[in-house]
Design a protein around this motif. Structure first.
Motif, PDB file in Angstrom:
ATOM      1  N   CYS A  89       0.637  -1.364   0.362  1.00  0.00           N
ATOM      2  CA  CYS A  89      -0.045  -0.220   0.358  1.00  0.00           C
ATOM      3  C   CYS A  89       0.819   1.261  -0.047  1.00  0.00           C
ATOM      4  O   CYS A  89       1.573   1.757   0.778  1.00  0.00           O
ATOM      5  CB  CYS A  89      -0.980   0.175   1.154  1.00  0.00           C
ATOM      6  N   PHE A  90       1.125   2.439  -1.189  1.00  0.00           N
ATOM      7  CA  PHE A  90       1.468   3.004  -0.812  1.00  0.00           C
ATOM      8  C   PHE A  90       1.266   4.238   0.236  1.00  0.00           C
ATOM      9  O   PHE A  90       1.247   5.519  -0.654  1.00  0.00           O
ATOM     10  CB  PHE A  90       1.696   4.108  -2.545  1.00  0.00           C
ATOM     11  N   HIS A  91       0.227   3.794   0.698  1.00  0.00           N
ATOM     12  CA  HIS A  91      -0.688   5.977   1.344  1.00  0.00           C
ATOM     13  C   HIS A  91      -0.725   6.699   1.153  1.00  0.00           C
ATOM     14  O   HIS A  91      -0.263   7.908   0.935  1.00  0.00           O
ATOM     15  CB  HIS A  91       0.087   5.921   2.667  1.00  0.00           C
ATOM     16  N   CYS A  92      -1.646   6.640  -0.172  1.00  0.00           N
ATOM     17  CA  CYS A  92      -1.698   7.339  -1.235  1.00  0.00           C
ATOM     18  C   CYS A  92      -2.408   9.209  -0.392  1.00  0.00           C
ATOM     19  O   CYS A  92      -3.007   8.646   0.609  1.00  0.00           O
ATOM     20  CB  CYS A  92      -2.806   7.376  -2.730  1.00  0.00           C
ATOM     21  N   ASP A  93      -1.728  10.201  -1.270  1.00  0.00           N
ATOM     22  CA  ASP A  93      -1.817  11.707  -0.038  1.00  0.00           C
ATOM     23  C   ASP A  93      -3.953  11.644  -0.609  1.00  0.00           C
ATOM     24  O   ASP A  93      -4.970  12.422   0.162  1.00  0.00           O
ATOM     25  CB  ASP A  93      -1.838  12.326  -0.312  1.00  0.00           C
ATOM     26  N   ASN A  94      -4.856  10.917  -2.073  1.00  0.00           N
ATOM     27  CA  ASN A  94      -5.042  11.245  -2.189  1.00  0.00           C
ATOM     28  C   ASN A  94      -6.088   9.772  -2.775  1.00  0.00           C
ATOM     29  O   ASN A  94      -6.134   9.550  -3.544  1.00  0.00           O
ATOM     30  CB  ASN A  94      -5.650  12.138  -3.631  1.00  0.00           C
ATOM     31  N   PRO A  95      -6.396   9.110  -1.300  1.00  0.00           N
ATOM     32  CA  PRO A  95      -6.503   7.668  -1.916  1.00  0.00           C
ATOM     33  C   PRO A  95      -8.318   7.713  -2.780  1.00  0.00           C
ATOM     34  O   PRO A  95      -8.825   8.082  -1.723  1.00  0.00           O
ATOM     35  CB  PRO A  95      -6.881   6.882  -0.118  1.00  0.00           C
ATOM     36  N   PRO A  96      -7.993   7.230  -3.500  1.00  0.00           N
ATOM     37  CA  PRO A  96      -9.713   6.174  -3.884  1.00  0.00           C
ATOM     38  C   PRO A  96     -10.191   5.345  -3.112  1.00  0.00           C
ATOM     39  O   PRO A  96     -11.413   5.580  -2.819  1.00  0.00           O
ATOM     40  CB  PRO A  96      -9.125   6.214  -5.725  1.00  0.00           C
ATOM     41  N   CYS A  97      -9.715   4.298  -2.719  1.00  0.00           N
ATOM     42  CA  CYS A  97      -9.848   3.038  -2.120  1.00  0.00           C
ATOM     43  C   CYS A  97     -10.837   4.172  -0.447  1.00  0.00           C
ATOM     44  O   CYS A  97     -11.722   3.530  -0.385  1.00  0.00           O
ATOM     45  CB  CYS A  97      -9.279   2.746  -0.993  1.00  0.00           C
ATOM     46  N   VAL A  98     -10.427   5.301   0.314  1.00  0.00           N
ATOM     47  CA  VAL A  98     -11.301   5.358   1.469  1.00  0.00           C
ATOM     48  C   VAL A  98     -12.515   6.381   0.851  1.00  0.00           C
ATOM     49  O   VAL A  98     -13.569   6.551   1.094  1.00  0.00           O
ATOM     50  CB  VAL A  98     -10.357   6.772   1.468  1.00  0.00           C
ATOM     51  N   GLU A  99     -12.554   7.206  -0.750  1.00  0.00           N
ATOM     52  CA  GLU A  99     -13.564   7.511  -1.535  1.00  0.00           C
ATOM     53  C   GLU A  99     -14.182   6.246  -1.428  1.00  0.00           C
ATOM     54  O   GLU A  99     -16.167   7.072  -1.846  1.00  0.00           O
ATOM     55  CB  GLU A  99     -12.916   8.302  -2.789  1.00  0.00           C
ATOM     56  N   VAL A 100     -14.297   5.541  -1.694  1.00  0.00           N
ATOM     57  CA  VAL A 100     -15.494   4.332  -2.391  1.00  0.00           C
ATOM     58  C   VAL A 100     -16.273   3.235  -0.375  1.00  0.00           C
ATOM     59  O   VAL A 100     -16.805   2.933  -1.376  1.00  0.00           O
ATOM     60  CB  VAL A 100     -15.108   3.668  -3.257  1.00  0.00           C
ATOM     61  N   CYS A 101     -15.368   4.047   0.249  1.00  0.00           N
ATOM     62  CA  CYS A 101     -15.816   2.788   1.197  1.00  0.00           C
ATOM     63  C   CYS A 101     -17.785   3.141   1.833  1.00  0.00           C
ATOM     64  O   CYS A 101     -17.396   4.461   2.197  1.00  0.00           O
ATOM     65  CB  CYS A 101     -15.121   3.006   2.258  1.00  0.00           C
ATOM     66  N   PRO A 102     -18.464   2.864   1.892  1.00  0.00           N
ATOM     67  CA  PRO A 102     -19.748   3.188   1.750  1.00  0.00           C
ATOM     68  C   PRO A 102     -19.798   3.282   3.189  1.00  0.00           C
ATOM     69  O   PRO A 102     -20.934   4.231   3.608  1.00  0.00           O
ATOM     70  CB  PRO A 102     -20.520   1.878   0.974  1.00  0.00           C
ATOM     71  N   VAL A 103     -19.472   2.754   4.188  1.00  0.00           N
ATOM     72  CA  VAL A 103     -19.305   3.074   5.881  1.00  0.00           C
ATOM     73  C   VAL A 103     -17.925   3.485   6.475  1.00  0.00           C
ATOM     74  O   VAL A 103     -17.580   4.170   7.635  1.00  0.00           O
ATOM     75  CB  VAL A 103     -19.578   1.601   6.675  1.00  0.00           C
ATOM     76  N   GLN A 104     -17.473   4.197   5.282  1.00  0.00           N
ATOM     77  CA  GLN A 104     -15.904   4.928   5.836  1.00  0.00           C
ATOM     78  C   GLN A 104     -15.645   4.089   6.888  1.00  0.00           C
ATOM     79  O   GLN A 104     -15.038   4.752   8.465  1.00  0.00           O
ATOM     80  CB  GLN A 104     -16.625   6.236   6.075  1.00  0.00           C
ATOM     81  N   ALA A 105     -14.918   2.922   6.515  1.00  0.00           N
ATOM     82  CA  ALA A 105     -14.129   2.488   7.784  1.00  0.00           C
ATOM     83  C   ALA A 105     -13.071   2.382   7.325  1.00  0.00           C
ATOM     84  O   ALA A 105     -12.229   2.221   8.502  1.00  0.00           O
ATOM     85  CB  ALA A 105     -14.639   0.541   7.420  1.00  0.00           C
ATOM     86  N   THR A 106     -12.765   3.226   6.314  1.00  0.00           N
ATOM     87  CA  THR A 106     -11.110   3.716   5.587  1.00  0.00           C
ATOM     88  C   THR A 106     -11.328   4.871   5.623  1.00  0.00           C
ATOM     89  O   THR A 106     -12.229   5.450   4.883  1.00  0.00           O
ATOM     90  CB  THR A 106     -10.524   2.195   4.533  1.00  0.00           C
ATOM     91  N   TRP A 107      -9.770   5.441   5.991  1.00  0.00           N
ATOM     92  CA  TRP A 107      -9.805   6.663   5.888  1.00  0.00           C
ATOM     93  C   TRP A 107      -8.255   7.496   5.994  1.00  0.00           C
ATOM     94  O   TRP A 107      -7.576   6.783   6.328  1.00  0.00           O
ATOM     95  CB  TRP A 107     -10.666   7.997   7.127  1.00  0.00           C
ATOM     96  N   ARG A 108      -7.640   8.606   6.078  1.00  0.00           N
ATOM     97  CA  ARG A 108      -6.311   8.455   5.826  1.00  0.00           C
ATOM     98  C   ARG A 108      -6.257   9.977   7.513  1.00  0.00           C
ATOM     99  O   ARG A 108      -6.879  10.691   7.868  1.00  0.00           O
ATOM    100  CB  ARG A 108      -6.552   9.797   5.184  1.00  0.00           C
TER     101      ARG A 108
END
Ligand code: SF4
Ligand code: SF4
Lengths: 207, 375
Positions: free
Chosen positions: B231-250
């Motif tokens: 995981c590259f720990h994106c500063d603008n992470p698309p994975c965070v954007e799509v999570c429907p329950v906000q279980a992942t964040w920066r």
């Protein structure tokens, strides 16, 4: 009267619009490099330190160019330093049939025979120090100064932190391993070997 | 722990709280809320156990995945459950009015209850974070008799973590992967490794389609180079954007993290990640008790369950304490460099400013904080 009210209303709206349109989401910055540049301008240091991971490790501080950092002490790691404890007589008298065998495990695999032999780095008349190409003494603790006579590029990267490994954590104070902590000076290359484990078998999910 | 200001409801089984009898928790003085009077023959203890069993009994032994897919529920049992949960609510209110002495199974039930209904870690304040971490530690102790230490340390000011990978140094030894698996309590059976080392042919560029990800021969192989991804720990992470329950964040220090207790296992984030950075627990992750790393962080290497997503966290339990991630420490060639991007004197900054660095798929605008460079 109505006109003026409208005018003020529109003005307010425009102001608000301008205010908000400048910020798009996370994007106060256009990229992470911009963020780094902007946010590190008033960098005050952190409370995180790796000092406690350095406990029990003897280090010395060195300053090379604009870089100042710690490296591990070397002399206390060399078995039976000082060398003169054994090397009390000139080398010619210590070699021979009845002399005790020593350093039998050292075989020089470093550059080729025309370029290097023992006395490129060791001074037979002063065993307790290393010697530079021009015959100056180099302390065993600062042995990187011996290496950097030829390996200038690696030295530059090492000073900056692109070559080599950190001794403790990422947090300040910076403590870096020195050349001989990873490379055997008599045989400095890395051996090829079997990997520590199987590599990942990626699951073929989409087929 | 005060029960006044929480985002979830507490049973308060063990709390000795004196309130005037006749008034129950819901504030009514008569009838209305209570079914407590309907069970006068049960002791409080029995009641609590029975009520919990009736409502979440099965779930207590199941992990998230089973809970979702293994439910056999017809209308009748649904009604039964509904009544049971109403009962338990009523019971909780009435037990809080009475005095019971503590005992392990009850404490366990209490912990399970509070864990079941806790909020998203992202939204918790510091006390709540501490609370859940303490519950998890206590629950581990109750279940196994052993102690773990779990941290809820927040991101520090003036820290932004970044990583640099030296392609000319990596020899494909795989020490990093071993260290990562052990440090992060990854399942030993599945191919869960966060790090992948790709063996690539010289002169073909970064051709991931032709790269060998499953090599097992003496390394480095002639005419090949090696590069690692995670995981590259994106500063603008698309994975965070799509999570429907906000279980992942920066997080504020740039780490992209997952709350394993909030993740519903939809795997949207895996689809959104352009770097194959995330892993899914298809089976129940298992680590031999003796090999468990007991130095844990809520957002990092604590034990996961089946059916949730996990990934590299830059070893949050280590990095927030000032250490390097396990892979950085384990690499025998010094190919991995880690540090604080905001510190102008850090080595990672020197690398970014003095070496020719690049990132993967830069045009996507994900802004990974993971750079590659060469000698
Ligand atoms: S590499 Fe993938 S998982 Fe990691 S932050 Fe970026 S998009 Fe998310
Ligand atoms: S799998 Fe979990 S973390 Fe990923 S998008 Fe779904 S809920 Fe969010």
């Amino acid at each position: 009267m109505m006109n003026r009210k409208n005018y003020i209303y529109i003005l307010c709206c425009t102001c608000l619009f301008v205010l908000f349109s400048c910020r798009h989401g996370e994007g106060e910055y256009h990229g992470v490099t911009d963020r780094i540049e902007a946010e590190s301008k008033n960098y005050h240091g952190t409370s995180i330190s790796s000092e406690k991971y350095l406990e029990g490790i003897k280090t010395i501080e060195i300053t090379e160019g604009e870089h100042t950092f710690l490296i591990p002490e070397r002399k206390n790691q060399i078995t039976s330093y000082a060398c003169t404890e054994c090397h009390s007589k000139p080398l010619t008298q210590m070699q021979g049939k009845d002399a005790k065998n020593a350093h039998w495990d050292i075989k020089l695999v470093h550059a080729n025979k025309n370029t290097m032999n023992c006395i490129t780095c060791h001074n037979p008349d002063n065993m307790d120090n290393l010697t530079s190409l021009t015959g100056n003494n180099i302390d065993f603790n600062n042995s990187y100064n011996l290496c950097n006579q030829c390996h200038t590029k690696q030295f530059k990267d090492w000073k900056g932190g692109a070559h080599g490994k950190r001794l403790a954590g990422w947090a300040p104070p910076r403590a870096s391993m020195t050349c001989v902590n990873c490379h055997n000076p008599h045989k400095p290359h890395f051996e090829s070997k079997w990997p520590e484990r199987f590599n990942t078998e990626t699951v073929k999910e989409r087929e | 722990m005060s029960s006044d200001n929480k985002k979830w409801f507490s049973l308060n089984l063990n709390r000795k709280k004196k309130e005037s009898s006749g008034t129950c928790g819901c504030g009514k003085t008569s009838g209305g809320c209570g079914s407590y009077s309907e069970h006068p023959q049960m002791t409080d203890e029995e009641f609590a156990e029975a009520a919990i069993n009736a409502s979440i009994g099965e779930e207590r032994t199941k992990d998230g995945f089973d809970q979702v897919f293994d439910v056999k529920m017809d209308r009748r049992s649904a009604f039964k459950k509904l009544t049971a949960s109403l009962l338990i609510g009523a019971g909780a209110v009435s037990t809080s009015c009475s005095v019971i002495s503590g005992d392990e199974s009850k404490e366990k039930a209490q912990i399970d209850w509070e864990e079941q209904f806790k909020g998203n870690y992202k939204l918790m304040d510091d006390d709540e974070k501490k609370g859940t971490v303490e519950r998890l530690m206590r629950s581990y102790e109750l279940r196994t008799g052993k102690n773990i230490s779990m941290s809820s340390k927040n991101a520090e000011d003036d820290v932004l973590f970044g990583y640099a990978f030296n392609i000319s140094k990596c020899q494909g030894y795989m020490d990093c992967v071993n260290a990562c698996v052990e440090e992060n309590n990854q399942d030993r059976n599945s191919q869960m490794q966060y790090i992948r080392i790709h063996e690539m042919k010289d002169g073909k560029g970064f051709n991931f389609n032709e790269a060998d990800d499953n090599y097992y021969h003496e390394v480095p192989a002639e005419g090949h180079f090696y590069m690692g991804t995670q995981c590259f720990h994106c500063d603008n992470p698309p994975c965070v954007e799509v999570c429907p329950v906000q279980a992942t964040w920066r997080e504020d220090d740039g780490l992209v993290v997952v709350d394993y207790d909030w993740c519903v296992g939809c795997r949207y984030c895996m689809a959104a990640c352009p770097y194959d950075g995330r892993r899914f627990n298809w089976s129940k992750p298992e680590v031999p008790e003796t090999e468990i790393n007991k130095n844990q962080h809520y957002l990092g290497n604590r034990m996961r369950k089946k059916g949730v997503v996990e990934k590299c966290t830059f070893c949050v339990q280590r990095s927030r304490a000032g250490k390097n991630p396990a892979c950085v420490e384990a690499c025998p060639t010094g190919a991995r460099i880690f540090g604080n991007l905001l510190d102008p004197n850090s080595t990672i900054r020197w690398v970014l400013e003095n070496k020719k660095v690049f990132r993967l798929k830069e045009d996507l605008g994900t802004e990974p904080k993971f750079w590659y460079f060469m000698d």
